[in-house]
Design a protein around this motif. Structure first.
Motif, PDB file in Angstrom:
ATOM      1  N   LEU A  31       0.847  -1.202   0.000  1.00  0.00           N
ATOM      2  CA  LEU A  31       0.000   0.000   0.000  1.00  0.00           C
ATOM      3  C   LEU A  31       0.878   1.246   0.000  1.00  0.00           C
ATOM      4  CD1 LEU A  31      -2.982   0.930   0.117  1.00  0.00           C
ATOM      5  CD2 LEU A  31      -2.753   0.944   2.601  1.00  0.00           C
ATOM      6  N   SER A  32       0.810   2.014  -1.068  1.00  0.00           N
ATOM      7  CA  SER A  32       1.759   3.116  -1.261  1.00  0.00           C
ATOM      8  C   SER A  32       1.686   4.186  -0.171  1.00  0.00           C
ATOM      9  CB  SER A  32       1.568   3.757  -2.637  1.00  0.00           C
ATOM     10  OG  SER A  32       0.318   4.414  -2.715  1.00  0.00           O
ATOM     11  N   LYS A  54       3.253   9.410   4.616  1.00  0.00           N
ATOM     12  CA  LYS A  54       3.510  10.806   4.253  1.00  0.00           C
ATOM     13  C   LYS A  54       2.436  11.259   3.287  1.00  0.00           C
ATOM     14  CE  LYS A  54       8.352  11.000   4.941  1.00  0.00           C
ATOM     15  NZ  LYS A  54       9.178  11.969   5.363  1.00  0.00           N
ATOM     16  N   TRP A  55       2.071  12.505   3.413  1.00  0.00           N
ATOM     17  CA  TRP A  55       1.192  13.173   2.460  1.00  0.00           C
ATOM     18  C   TRP A  55       1.969  14.398   2.001  1.00  0.00           C
ATOM     19  CZ3 TRP A  55      -3.003  11.679  -0.023  1.00  0.00           C
ATOM     20  CH2 TRP A  55      -3.735  12.620  -0.726  1.00  0.00           C
ATOM     21  N   GLN A 138      -3.053   8.003  -8.552  1.00  0.00           N
ATOM     22  CA  GLN A 138      -1.623   7.701  -8.680  1.00  0.00           C
ATOM     23  C   GLN A 138      -1.158   6.779  -7.556  1.00  0.00           C
ATOM     24  OE1 GLN A 138      -0.028  11.692  -8.789  1.00  0.00           O
ATOM     25  NE2 GLN A 138      -0.099  11.760 -11.030  1.00  0.00           N
ATOM     26  N   GLY A 139      -1.643   7.005  -6.347  1.00  0.00           N
ATOM     27  CA  GLY A 139      -1.302   6.130  -5.223  1.00  0.00           C
ATOM     28  C   GLY A 139      -1.811   4.716  -5.448  1.00  0.00           C
ATOM     29  N   MET A 140      -3.018   4.595  -5.992  1.00  0.00           N
ATOM     30  CA  MET A 140      -3.571   3.272  -6.291  1.00  0.00           C
ATOM     31  C   MET A 140      -2.725   2.556  -7.344  1.00  0.00           C
ATOM     32  SD  MET A 140      -7.609   4.034  -6.587  1.00  0.00           S
ATOM     33  CE  MET A 140      -8.695   3.958  -5.190  1.00  0.00           C
ATOM     34  N   ARG A 146       3.260  -2.330  -6.730  1.00  0.00           N
ATOM     35  CA  ARG A 146       3.954  -2.899  -5.568  1.00  0.00           C
ATOM     36  C   ARG A 146       3.374  -4.263  -5.201  1.00  0.00           C
ATOM     37  NH1 ARG A 146       4.818   1.965  -1.274  1.00  0.00           N
ATOM     38  NH2 ARG A 146       5.380   0.185   0.011  1.00  0.00           N
ATOM     39  N   LEU A 147       2.052  -4.391  -5.274  1.00  0.00           N
ATOM     40  CA  LEU A 147       1.416  -5.670  -4.963  1.00  0.00           C
ATOM     41  C   LEU A 147       1.861  -6.750  -5.934  1.00  0.00           C
ATOM     42  CD1 LEU A 147      -0.573  -7.287  -3.244  1.00  0.00           C
ATOM     43  CD2 LEU A 147      -2.408  -6.486  -4.753  1.00  0.00           C
TER      44      LEU A 147
END
Length: 152
Positions: A31-32, A54-55, A138-140, A146-147
């Motif tokens: 999870l990014s 972080k945000w 973008q995070g998804m 990554r997954l």
């Protein structure tokens, strides 16, 4: 309601994918938005946890509660509280739910990530649509990559 959905196929069975996504302590692997996780209480549906990350340049903390846990197909959580640098974050969404949906797809699994946000106001909804939706998508996309890497 503002919905953002991204999906990707991974070369692993739903059970194998579930083994990664359903374990809170494994969230930083895929999870990014997660650098670390603290389990506050429980397991499965009803589990409460805190995700640290972080945000932008700020430290973030998101308190979450698992609201759906259907092995090996659906994991969903809602945000209970959000903090930036230890202070309450600006409240853009009255509610946020994040879903991980797994669907058998031949020899692999279709992984669908879904974010549902109810804006706190019309103006905040516009801001989410203009800026937040892109960041979430973008995070998804990073999370799906990554997954897939974790499952190789």
């Amino acid at each position: 309601m503002i919905e953002v959905v991204r999906s990707g196929r991974v070369s692993a069975s739903p059970e194998r994918v579930w083994h990664v996504v359903s374990k809170s302590e494994r969230a930083p692997e895929w999870l990014s938005s997660a650098e670390s996780v603290e389990i506050i209480s429980g397991s499965g549906c009803g589990q409460r946890r805190r995700i640290y990350g972080k945000w932008g340049r700020r430290r973030s903390e998101v308190d979450q509660e698992v609201i759906e846990y259907r092995r090996p197909l659906v994991l969903a959580w809602r945000h209970l509280a959000e903090r930036l640098d230890g202070r309450p974050a600006p409240r853009f969404a009255a509610s946020t739910v994040f879903r991980v949906e797994l669907e058998p797809a031949g020899e692999g699994t279709l992984v669908r990530l879904r974010s549902l946000q109810e804006p706190a106001s019309a103006v905040r909804g516009l801001l989410i649509k203009l800026f937040g939706r892109k960041e979430i998508a973008q995070g998804m996309e990073r999370s799906l990559v990554r997954l897939a890497d974790v499952l190789r």
